[in-house]
Design an enzyme around this catalytic site. Structure first.
Site, short mmCIF file in Angstrom:
data_model
loop_
_atom_site.label_atom_id
_atom_site.label_comp_id
_atom_site.label_asym_id
_atom_site.label_seq_id
_atom_site.Cartn_x
_atom_site.Cartn_y
_atom_site.Cartn_z
N GLU A 17 44.44 44.62 47.33
CA GLU A 17 43.51 43.89 47.04
C GLU A 17 44.20 42.36 47.30
OE1 GLU A 17 40.87 42.64 43.01
OE2 GLU A 17 42.73 43.99 42.93
N THR A 48 38.76 39.60 46.47
CA THR A 48 38.20 39.21 45.07
C THR A 48 37.48 38.09 45.36
OG1 THR A 48 39.95 38.06 44.27
CG2 THR A 48 40.01 40.08 43.84
N TYR A 49 36.73 37.79 44.51
CA TYR A 49 35.74 36.67 44.31
C TYR A 49 36.70 35.24 43.78
CZ TYR A 49 30.93 36.81 46.09
OH TYR A 49 29.74 36.77 46.73
N ALA A 51 38.20 33.86 39.86
CA ALA A 51 37.43 33.75 38.44
C ALA A 51 36.32 33.07 38.82
CB ALA A 51 38.44 32.77 37.59
#
Length: 66
Positions: A17, A48-49, A51
């Site tokens: 990831e 991931t995007y 936060a």
């Protein structure tokens, strides 16, 4: 192929990831890390995007490059 199919048919199955960096230097370091990890032949990776979607544009760019 779906992730569950990859996991069921690939032993061992590695995945990574990645988190989109906020700086140009971080992006360079990420791509170098990806090149090193490529030799492990991961079954899949995720990006991931960040936060609240703060690094959404980086996510799209990095995913496309990978």
């Amino acid at each position: 192929m779906r992730i569950d199919e990859i996991i069921a048919t690939t032993q061992p199955c590695f995945s990574f990831e990645f988190f989109p960096p906020k700086t140009a230097e971080g992006v360079e370091a990420l791509y170098e890390t990806i090149r090193v990890l490529e030799s492990l032949q991961p079954g899949f990776v995720s990006v991931t995007y960040g936060a609240g979607g703060a690094t959404r544009d980086g996510t799209v760019e990095i995913s496309g490059t990978i």
